[in-house]
Design an enzyme around this catalytic site. Sequence first.
Site, PDB file in Angstrom:
ATOM      1  N   GLY A 151       0.841  -1.199   0.000  1.00 50.85           N
ATOM      2  CA  GLY A 151       0.000   0.000   0.000  1.00 50.85           C
ATOM      3  C   GLY A 151       0.877   1.251   0.000  1.00 50.85           C
ATOM      4  CG  LEU A 166       2.390   3.721   6.110  1.00 51.08           C
ATOM      5  CD1 LEU A 166       3.363   4.890   6.149  1.00 51.08           C
ATOM      6  CD2 LEU A 166       1.509   3.722   7.365  1.00 51.08           C
ATOM      7  CG  ASP A 188      -6.924 -12.348   5.890  1.00 53.20           C
ATOM      8  OD1 ASP A 188      -6.944 -11.135   6.192  1.00 53.20           O
ATOM      9  OD2 ASP A 188      -7.912 -13.098   5.983  1.00 53.20           O
ATOM     10  CB  ALA A 231      -6.538  -0.113   6.518  1.00 55.49           C
ATOM     11  CB  THR A 280      -7.833   2.746   2.569  1.00 53.07           C
ATOM     12  OG1 THR A 280      -7.432   2.210   1.298  1.00 53.07           O
ATOM     13  CG2 THR A 280      -6.825   2.368   3.624  1.00 53.07           C
ATOM     14  CB  THR A 308      -8.372   7.314   9.605  1.00 44.74           C
ATOM     15  OG1 THR A 308      -8.986   8.263   8.737  1.00 44.74           O
ATOM     16  CG2 THR A 308      -9.467   6.578  10.356  1.00 44.74           C
ATOM     17  CE1 TYR A 334     -10.420   3.469   6.352  1.00 49.15           C
ATOM     18  CE2 TYR A 334     -10.854   5.800   6.754  1.00 49.15           C
ATOM     19  CZ  TYR A 334      -9.952   4.762   6.579  1.00 49.15           C
ATOM     20  OH  TYR A 334      -8.603   5.014   6.628  1.00 49.15           O
ATOM     21  CE  LYS A 354      -7.820   2.757  10.153  1.00 45.66           C
ATOM     22  NZ  LYS A 354      -6.668   1.868   9.833  1.00 45.66           N
ATOM     23  CD1 TRP A 412      -7.824  13.934   4.208  1.00 45.13           C
ATOM     24  CD2 TRP A 412      -7.549  15.683   2.843  1.00 45.13           C
ATOM     25  NE1 TRP A 412      -8.959  14.725   4.282  1.00 45.13           N
ATOM     26  CE2 TRP A 412      -8.810  15.794   3.464  1.00 45.13           C
ATOM     27  CE3 TRP A 412      -7.139  16.668   1.945  1.00 45.13           C
ATOM     28  CZ2 TRP A 412      -9.673  16.856   3.208  1.00 45.13           C
ATOM     29  CZ3 TRP A 412      -8.002  17.733   1.699  1.00 45.13           C
ATOM     30  CH2 TRP A 412      -9.251  17.814   2.318  1.00 45.13           C
TER      31      TRP A 412
HETATM   32  N1  LIG Z   1      -5.146   6.681   2.352  1.00 46.06           N
HETATM   33  C1  LIG Z   1      -5.515   7.674   3.171  1.00 46.06           C
HETATM   34  O1  LIG Z   1      -5.859   8.783   2.717  1.00 46.06           O
HETATM   35  C2  LIG Z   1      -5.513   7.471   4.659  1.00 46.06           C
HETATM   36  C3  LIG Z   1      -5.984   8.509   5.483  1.00 46.06           C
HETATM   37  C4  LIG Z   1      -5.978   8.340   6.859  1.00 46.06           C
HETATM   38  C5  LIG Z   1      -5.519   7.165   7.407  1.00 46.06           C
HETATM   39  N2  LIG Z   1      -5.078   6.175   6.595  1.00 46.06           N
HETATM   40  C6  LIG Z   1      -4.620   4.920   7.222  1.00 46.06           C
HETATM   41  O2  LIG Z   1      -3.257   4.743   6.901  1.00 46.06           O
HETATM   42  C7  LIG Z   1      -2.963   3.336   6.793  1.00 46.06           C
HETATM   43  C8  LIG Z   1      -2.266   3.075   5.469  1.00 46.06           C
HETATM   44  O3  LIG Z   1      -3.126   3.507   4.424  1.00 46.06           O
HETATM   45  P1  LIG Z   1      -2.668   3.496   2.888  1.00 46.06           P
HETATM   46  O4  LIG Z   1      -3.066   4.787   2.300  1.00 46.06           O
HETATM   47  O5  LIG Z   1      -1.261   3.014   2.768  1.00 46.06           O
HETATM   48  O6  LIG Z   1      -3.692   2.389   2.363  1.00 46.06           O
HETATM   49  P2  LIG Z   1      -3.600   1.468   1.058  1.00 46.06           P
HETATM   50  O7  LIG Z   1      -2.720   2.115   0.043  1.00 46.06           O
HETATM   51  O8  LIG Z   1      -5.008   1.103   0.725  1.00 46.06           O
HETATM   52  O9  LIG Z   1      -2.814   0.198   1.626  1.00 46.06           O
HETATM   53  C9  LIG Z   1      -3.404  -0.780   2.448  1.00 46.06           C
HETATM   54  C10 LIG Z   1      -2.929  -2.110   1.951  1.00 46.06           C
HETATM   55  O10 LIG Z   1      -3.493  -3.152   2.762  1.00 46.06           O
HETATM   56  C11 LIG Z   1      -3.967  -4.167   1.869  1.00 46.06           C
HETATM   57  N3  LIG Z   1      -4.967  -5.007   2.503  1.00 46.06           N
HETATM   58  C12 LIG Z   1      -6.322  -4.886   2.458  1.00 46.06           C
HETATM   59  N4  LIG Z   1      -6.882  -5.913   3.111  1.00 46.06           N
HETATM   60  C13 LIG Z   1      -5.891  -6.705   3.572  1.00 46.06           C
HETATM   61  C14 LIG Z   1      -5.848  -7.915   4.299  1.00 46.06           C
HETATM   62  N5  LIG Z   1      -6.965  -8.532   4.713  1.00 46.06           N
HETATM   63  N6  LIG Z   1      -4.636  -8.441   4.596  1.00 46.06           N
HETATM   64  C15 LIG Z   1      -3.506  -7.837   4.196  1.00 46.06           C
HETATM   65  N7  LIG Z   1      -3.472  -6.681   3.498  1.00 46.06           N
HETATM   66  C16 LIG Z   1      -4.661  -6.115   3.189  1.00 46.06           C
HETATM   67  C17 LIG Z   1      -4.520  -3.349   0.717  1.00 46.06           C
HETATM   68  O11 LIG Z   1      -4.815  -4.137  -0.420  1.00 46.06           O
HETATM   69  P3  LIG Z   1      -6.001  -3.596  -1.413  1.00 46.06           P
HETATM   70  O12 LIG Z   1      -5.486  -2.305  -1.979  1.00 46.06           O
HETATM   71  O13 LIG Z   1      -6.124  -4.682  -2.420  1.00 46.06           O
HETATM   72  O14 LIG Z   1      -7.214  -3.395  -0.555  1.00 46.06           O
HETATM   73  C18 LIG Z   1      -3.388  -2.366   0.508  1.00 46.06           C
HETATM   74  O15 LIG Z   1      -2.330  -2.906  -0.262  1.00 46.06           O
HETATM   75  C19 LIG Z   1      -4.304   2.623   6.967  1.00 46.06           C
HETATM   76  O16 LIG Z   1      -4.430   2.230   8.310  1.00 46.06           O
HETATM   77  C20 LIG Z   1      -5.344   3.691   6.682  1.00 46.06           C
HETATM   78  O17 LIG Z   1      -6.558   3.448   7.364  1.00 46.06           O
HETATM   79  C21 LIG Z   1      -5.044   6.300   5.237  1.00 46.06           C
END
Ligand SMILES: NC(=O)c1ccc[n+]([C@@H]2O[C@H](COP(=O)([O-])OP(=O)(O)OC[C@H]3O[C@@H](n4cnc5c(N)ncnc54)[C@H](OP(=O)(O)O)[C@@H]3O)[C@@H](O)[C@H]2O)c1
Length: 293
Positions: A10, A12, A35, A62, A64, A103, A127, A131, A152
Amino acid sequence: MRWFVTGSEGQLGSALRQRLSAAGESFFGKDLELDVADAGAVRRELERLPGGPPDLLVNAAALTHVDRCEAEPELARRINAEAPAGLARLCGELGVRFVHISTDYVFDGEARAPYPVDAEARPTSVYGETKWQGERDVRALAPDALIVRTSWVFGRGRNFVAAVLAQADQVARAGKGQLRVVDDQRGRPTYALDLAEAIRLLVDAGHTGVFHVANDGEATWWDVARAALDHAGHAEVPIERIGTPSLSLPAPRPSYSVLDLSKAREAGVPMRPWQQALRAYLESADSPLDRAA
Ligand SMILES: NC(=O)c1ccc[n+]([C@@H]2O[C@H](COP(=O)([O-])OP(=O)(O)OC[C@H]3O[C@@H](n4cnc5c(N)ncnc54)[C@H](OP(=O)(O)O)[C@@H]3O)[C@@H](O)[C@H]2O)c1
Protein backbone atom coordinates in the site's frame (compact mmCIF):
# COMPACT_ATOMS: atom_id res chain seq x y z
CA MET A 1 15.95 -3.04 14.29
CA ARG A 2 13.87 -5.68 12.46
CA TRP A 3 10.52 -4.34 11.19
CA PHE A 4 7.56 -6.32 9.88
CA VAL A 5 4.94 -4.37 7.94
CA THR A 6 1.47 -5.60 6.97
CA GLY A 7 -0.16 -4.00 3.92
CA SER A 8 3.37 -3.61 2.58
CA GLU A 9 2.32 -2.85 -1.01
CA GLY A 10 0.00 0.00 0.00
CA GLN A 11 0.96 3.67 0.01
CA LEU A 12 2.35 3.67 3.54
CA GLY A 13 3.71 0.12 3.37
CA SER A 14 5.80 0.85 0.30
CA ALA A 15 6.95 4.19 1.77
CA LEU A 16 8.09 2.38 4.93
CA ARG A 17 10.01 -0.08 2.78
CA GLN A 18 11.83 2.81 1.07
CA ARG A 19 12.53 4.81 4.23
CA LEU A 20 13.57 1.89 6.43
CA SER A 21 15.81 0.37 3.78
CA ALA A 22 17.49 3.78 3.29
CA ALA A 23 18.01 4.01 7.07
CA GLY A 24 19.67 0.57 7.15
CA GLU A 25 16.84 -1.14 9.07
CA SER A 26 15.72 -4.71 8.28
CA PHE A 27 12.36 -4.70 6.53
CA PHE A 28 10.02 -7.66 6.15
CA GLY A 29 6.58 -7.18 4.71
CA LYS A 30 3.51 -8.88 3.31
CA ASP A 31 0.39 -7.53 1.65
CA LEU A 32 -2.76 -9.38 0.57
CA GLU A 33 -0.88 -12.71 0.43
CA LEU A 34 -0.92 -12.63 4.24
CA ASP A 35 -4.46 -11.96 5.45
CA VAL A 36 -3.96 -9.55 8.31
CA ALA A 37 -7.17 -10.75 9.96
CA ASP A 38 -5.84 -14.34 10.20
CA ALA A 39 -3.83 -14.11 13.42
CA GLY A 40 -2.72 -17.75 13.13
CA ALA A 41 -1.22 -17.14 9.68
CA VAL A 42 0.46 -13.93 10.88
CA ARG A 43 1.94 -15.79 13.86
CA ARG A 44 3.39 -18.50 11.59
CA GLU A 45 4.80 -15.84 9.28
CA LEU A 46 6.49 -13.95 12.13
CA GLU A 47 7.88 -17.11 13.71
CA ARG A 48 9.48 -18.32 10.53
CA LEU A 49 11.26 -15.06 9.72
CA PRO A 50 15.05 -15.41 9.70
CA GLY A 51 15.97 -14.71 13.33
CA GLY A 52 12.39 -15.30 14.59
CA PRO A 53 9.73 -12.68 15.36
CA PRO A 54 10.66 -9.07 14.51
CA ASP A 55 11.34 -6.27 16.99
CA LEU A 56 8.19 -4.51 15.91
CA LEU A 57 5.17 -4.85 13.66
CA VAL A 58 3.54 -1.93 11.84
CA ASN A 59 -0.04 -2.55 10.77
CA ALA A 60 -0.35 -0.55 7.53
CA ALA A 61 -3.05 -2.87 6.15
CA ALA A 62 -6.61 -1.57 6.04
CA LEU A 63 -9.71 -1.44 3.91
CA THR A 64 -9.24 2.21 2.91
CA HIS A 65 -11.93 2.45 0.19
CA VAL A 66 -14.42 4.40 2.30
CA ASP A 67 -17.42 3.81 0.03
CA ARG A 68 -16.63 0.09 -0.22
CA CYS A 69 -16.69 -0.02 3.59
CA GLU A 70 -20.32 1.24 3.51
CA ALA A 71 -21.21 -1.52 1.03
CA GLU A 72 -19.27 -4.27 2.85
CA PRO A 73 -19.40 -3.39 6.56
CA GLU A 74 -18.55 -6.93 7.72
CA LEU A 75 -15.38 -6.96 5.63
CA ALA A 76 -14.51 -3.49 6.91
CA ARG A 77 -15.02 -4.66 10.50
CA ARG A 78 -12.86 -7.73 9.93
CA ILE A 79 -9.92 -5.81 8.42
CA ASN A 80 -10.11 -2.45 10.21
CA ALA A 81 -11.26 -3.56 13.67
CA GLU A 82 -10.83 -7.30 14.31
CA ALA A 83 -7.44 -7.56 12.58
CA PRO A 84 -5.68 -4.86 14.66
CA ALA A 85 -7.11 -6.39 17.86
CA GLY A 86 -5.73 -9.79 16.82
CA LEU A 87 -2.35 -8.28 15.95
CA ALA A 88 -2.19 -6.41 19.28
CA ARG A 89 -2.86 -9.68 21.14
CA LEU A 90 -0.30 -11.57 19.05
CA CYS A 91 2.39 -8.92 19.50
CA GLY A 92 1.82 -9.06 23.26
CA GLU A 93 2.29 -12.84 23.26
CA LEU A 94 5.44 -12.68 21.13
CA GLY A 95 7.00 -9.64 22.83
CA VAL A 96 6.86 -7.59 19.59
CA ARG A 97 6.30 -3.81 19.72
CA PHE A 98 3.11 -2.83 17.91
CA VAL A 99 2.47 0.24 15.75
CA HIS A 100 -1.05 0.81 14.43
CA ILE A 101 -2.22 3.42 11.92
CA SER A 102 -5.54 5.22 12.24
CA THR A 103 -7.38 8.04 10.56
CA ASP A 104 -8.86 11.55 10.74
CA TYR A 105 -12.19 9.87 9.86
CA VAL A 106 -12.62 8.89 13.53
CA PHE A 107 -13.79 12.54 13.93
CA ASP A 108 -17.18 13.88 12.85
CA GLY A 109 -15.90 17.07 11.20
CA GLU A 110 -18.02 19.41 13.31
CA ALA A 111 -15.01 21.14 14.93
CA ARG A 112 -13.63 24.40 13.58
CA ALA A 113 -10.18 24.15 15.14
CA PRO A 114 -7.64 21.31 14.67
CA TYR A 115 -8.50 18.08 16.52
CA PRO A 116 -6.03 17.34 19.37
CA VAL A 117 -5.08 13.69 19.99
CA ASP A 118 -7.52 13.45 22.91
CA ALA A 119 -10.50 15.04 21.13
CA GLU A 120 -13.66 12.99 21.31
CA ALA A 121 -13.96 10.52 18.42
CA ARG A 122 -17.37 10.44 16.77
CA PRO A 123 -17.08 8.64 13.44
CA THR A 124 -19.86 9.08 10.87
CA SER A 125 -18.97 6.36 8.34
CA VAL A 126 -18.40 2.60 8.47
CA TYR A 127 -14.73 3.20 7.63
CA GLY A 128 -14.34 5.70 10.49
CA GLU A 129 -16.34 3.59 12.92
CA THR A 130 -14.42 0.37 12.21
CA LYS A 131 -11.07 2.17 12.38
CA TRP A 132 -12.13 3.70 15.73
CA GLN A 133 -13.11 0.29 17.07
CA GLY A 134 -9.71 -1.05 15.98
CA GLU A 135 -7.97 1.82 17.75
CA ARG A 136 -9.95 1.30 20.96
CA ASP A 137 -9.23 -2.43 21.01
CA VAL A 138 -5.52 -1.85 20.36
CA ARG A 139 -5.38 0.61 23.27
CA ALA A 140 -7.09 -1.87 25.58
CA LEU A 141 -5.03 -4.89 24.51
CA ALA A 142 -1.66 -3.20 23.99
CA PRO A 143 -1.34 -0.08 26.17
CA ASP A 144 2.27 0.32 24.99
CA ALA A 145 1.33 0.43 21.32
CA LEU A 146 2.09 3.48 19.20
CA ILE A 147 -1.02 4.66 17.33
CA VAL A 148 -0.49 7.17 14.54
CA ARG A 149 -3.53 8.94 13.07
CA THR A 150 -3.00 10.48 9.68
CA SER A 151 -5.07 12.02 6.87
CA TRP A 152 -5.39 12.45 3.08
CA VAL A 153 -2.41 10.26 2.16
CA PHE A 154 -0.69 10.38 -1.24
CA GLY A 155 2.18 8.12 -2.26
CA ARG A 156 2.90 5.15 -4.50
CA GLY A 157 -0.34 3.70 -5.90
CA ARG A 158 -4.00 4.65 -5.89
CA ASN A 159 -4.76 8.09 -4.44
CA PHE A 160 -6.62 11.34 -5.10
CA VAL A 161 -3.65 13.16 -6.69
CA ALA A 162 -3.02 10.34 -9.17
CA ALA A 163 -6.74 10.24 -10.02
CA VAL A 164 -7.08 13.99 -10.74
CA LEU A 165 -3.90 14.00 -12.83
CA ALA A 166 -5.25 11.14 -14.95
CA GLN A 167 -8.50 13.08 -15.47
CA ALA A 168 -6.59 16.26 -16.32
CA ASP A 169 -4.59 14.37 -18.95
CA GLN A 170 -7.84 13.33 -20.62
CA VAL A 171 -9.20 16.90 -20.56
CA ALA A 172 -5.92 18.29 -21.92
CA ARG A 173 -5.83 15.69 -24.72
CA ALA A 174 -9.46 16.39 -25.65
CA GLY A 175 -8.74 20.14 -25.59
CA LYS A 176 -12.04 20.75 -23.82
CA GLY A 177 -13.86 20.04 -20.58
CA GLN A 178 -13.03 20.57 -16.95
CA LEU A 179 -12.60 18.75 -13.67
CA ARG A 180 -15.15 18.97 -10.85
CA VAL A 181 -13.64 18.72 -7.37
CA VAL A 182 -15.14 19.20 -3.91
CA ASP A 183 -14.25 22.38 -2.10
CA ASP A 184 -16.16 21.86 1.16
CA GLN A 185 -13.95 19.36 2.98
CA ARG A 186 -10.91 20.67 4.80
CA GLY A 187 -7.99 18.55 6.01
CA ARG A 188 -4.24 18.04 5.96
CA PRO A 189 -2.72 16.23 2.97
CA THR A 190 0.09 13.82 3.87
CA TYR A 191 2.96 12.45 1.79
CA ALA A 192 3.41 8.76 2.56
CA LEU A 193 7.22 9.08 2.67
CA ASP A 194 6.99 11.88 5.27
CA LEU A 195 4.57 9.77 7.30
CA ALA A 196 6.94 6.78 7.11
CA GLU A 197 9.87 8.89 8.32
CA ALA A 198 7.74 10.27 11.17
CA ILE A 199 6.85 6.73 12.26
CA ARG A 200 10.54 5.76 12.18
CA LEU A 201 11.43 8.77 14.37
CA LEU A 202 8.61 8.12 16.87
CA VAL A 203 9.58 4.45 17.14
CA ASP A 204 13.28 5.28 17.53
CA ALA A 205 12.46 7.65 20.37
CA GLY A 206 10.38 4.94 22.09
CA HIS A 207 7.05 6.80 21.97
CA THR A 208 3.78 5.07 22.79
CA GLY A 209 0.19 6.31 22.76
CA VAL A 210 -1.65 8.36 20.12
CA PHE A 211 0.05 10.83 17.77
CA HIS A 212 -1.28 12.87 14.84
CA VAL A 213 1.03 13.02 11.83
CA ALA A 214 0.30 14.91 8.60
CA ASN A 215 1.93 17.55 6.46
CA ASP A 216 1.55 21.10 7.72
CA GLY A 217 -1.09 23.53 6.44
CA GLU A 218 -4.74 22.99 5.54
CA ALA A 219 -6.45 22.43 2.23
CA THR A 220 -9.64 21.44 0.50
CA TRP A 221 -9.52 18.73 -2.16
CA TRP A 222 -9.95 21.55 -4.71
CA ASP A 223 -6.75 23.19 -3.38
CA VAL A 224 -4.86 19.91 -3.67
CA ALA A 225 -6.14 19.30 -7.21
CA ARG A 226 -5.26 22.85 -8.30
CA ALA A 227 -1.73 22.62 -6.87
CA ALA A 228 -1.17 19.20 -8.49
CA LEU A 229 -2.40 20.31 -11.91
CA ASP A 230 -0.42 23.55 -11.81
CA HIS A 231 2.75 21.65 -10.94
CA ALA A 232 2.07 19.05 -13.63
CA GLY A 233 1.86 21.70 -16.37
CA HIS A 234 -1.95 21.62 -16.56
CA ALA A 235 -2.56 25.18 -15.33
CA GLU A 236 -4.91 25.63 -18.29
CA VAL A 237 -7.28 22.84 -17.16
CA PRO A 238 -10.20 24.41 -15.27
CA ILE A 239 -11.47 22.87 -12.04
CA GLU A 240 -15.02 23.60 -10.98
CA ARG A 241 -15.58 23.88 -7.21
CA ILE A 242 -18.41 21.58 -6.16
CA GLY A 243 -20.03 20.56 -2.88
CA THR A 244 -19.79 17.02 -1.49
CA PRO A 245 -23.60 16.46 -1.51
CA SER A 246 -23.65 16.82 -5.31
CA LEU A 247 -21.61 13.59 -5.60
CA SER A 248 -24.15 11.49 -3.64
CA LEU A 249 -21.38 9.29 -2.25
CA PRO A 250 -22.39 6.32 -0.06
CA ALA A 251 -20.06 7.28 2.83
CA PRO A 252 -20.33 10.63 4.62
CA ARG A 253 -17.04 12.56 4.78
CA PRO A 254 -16.09 14.89 7.67
CA SER A 255 -16.23 18.47 6.37
CA TYR A 256 -13.37 19.45 8.69
CA SER A 257 -10.79 16.87 9.75
CA VAL A 258 -7.69 18.97 10.40
CA LEU A 259 -5.47 17.12 12.87
CA ASP A 260 -3.64 19.05 15.57
CA LEU A 261 0.04 18.18 15.08
CA SER A 262 1.47 19.76 18.22
CA LYS A 263 2.20 16.50 20.07
CA ALA A 264 4.24 15.08 17.16
CA ARG A 265 5.95 18.43 16.66
CA GLU A 266 6.96 18.50 20.35
CA ALA A 267 8.37 14.98 19.85
CA GLY A 268 10.67 16.40 17.15
CA VAL A 269 8.82 15.13 14.07
CA PRO A 270 9.40 17.53 11.16
CA MET A 271 6.23 18.27 9.16
CA ARG A 272 6.81 20.32 6.04
CA PRO A 273 3.98 22.21 4.33
CA TRP A 274 1.77 19.97 2.16
CA GLN A 275 2.53 22.03 -0.98
CA GLN A 276 6.24 21.25 -0.61
CA ALA A 277 5.52 17.58 0.07
CA LEU A 278 3.21 17.40 -2.97
CA ARG A 279 5.96 18.80 -5.19
CA ALA A 280 8.43 16.25 -3.79
CA TYR A 281 5.95 13.45 -4.58
CA LEU A 282 5.33 14.68 -8.12
CA GLU A 283 9.09 14.80 -8.73
CA SER A 284 9.76 11.38 -7.14
CA ALA A 285 10.06 7.94 -8.73
CA ASP A 286 6.53 7.23 -7.44
CA SER A 287 5.02 10.18 -9.28
CA PRO A 288 1.95 9.39 -11.39
CA LEU A 289 3.48 11.85 -13.90
CA ASP A 290 6.28 9.36 -14.63
CA ARG A 291 3.78 6.61 -15.36
CA ALA A 292 1.80 8.85 -17.71
CA ALA A 293 4.97 9.87 -19.59
N1 LIG B 1 -5.15 6.68 2.35
C1 LIG B 1 -5.52 7.67 3.17
O1 LIG B 1 -5.86 8.78 2.72
C2 LIG B 1 -5.51 7.47 4.66
C3 LIG B 1 -5.98 8.51 5.48
C4 LIG B 1 -5.98 8.34 6.86
C5 LIG B 1 -5.52 7.16 7.41
N2 LIG B 1 -5.08 6.18 6.59
C6 LIG B 1 -4.62 4.92 7.22
O2 LIG B 1 -3.26 4.74 6.90
C7 LIG B 1 -2.96 3.34 6.79
C8 LIG B 1 -2.27 3.07 5.47
O3 LIG B 1 -3.13 3.51 4.42
P1 LIG B 1 -2.67 3.50 2.89
O4 LIG B 1 -3.07 4.79 2.30
O5 LIG B 1 -1.26 3.01 2.77
O6 LIG B 1 -3.69 2.39 2.36
P2 LIG B 1 -3.60 1.47 1.06
O7 LIG B 1 -2.72 2.11 0.04
O8 LIG B 1 -5.01 1.10 0.72
O9 LIG B 1 -2.81 0.20 1.63
C9 LIG B 1 -3.40 -0.78 2.45
C10 LIG B 1 -2.93 -2.11 1.95
O10 LIG B 1 -3.49 -3.15 2.76
C11 LIG B 1 -3.97 -4.17 1.87
N3 LIG B 1 -4.97 -5.01 2.50
C12 LIG B 1 -6.32 -4.89 2.46
N4 LIG B 1 -6.88 -5.91 3.11
C13 LIG B 1 -5.89 -6.70 3.57
C14 LIG B 1 -5.85 -7.91 4.30
N5 LIG B 1 -6.97 -8.53 4.71
N6 LIG B 1 -4.64 -8.44 4.60
C15 LIG B 1 -3.51 -7.84 4.20
N7 LIG B 1 -3.47 -6.68 3.50
C16 LIG B 1 -4.66 -6.12 3.19
C17 LIG B 1 -4.52 -3.35 0.72
O11 LIG B 1 -4.82 -4.14 -0.42
P3 LIG B 1 -6.00 -3.60 -1.41
O12 LIG B 1 -5.49 -2.31 -1.98
O13 LIG B 1 -6.12 -4.68 -2.42
O14 LIG B 1 -7.21 -3.40 -0.55
C18 LIG B 1 -3.39 -2.37 0.51
O15 LIG B 1 -2.33 -2.91 -0.26
C19 LIG B 1 -4.30 2.62 6.97
O16 LIG B 1 -4.43 2.23 8.31
C20 LIG B 1 -5.34 3.69 6.68
O17 LIG B 1 -6.56 3.45 7.36
C21 LIG B 1 -5.04 6.30 5.24
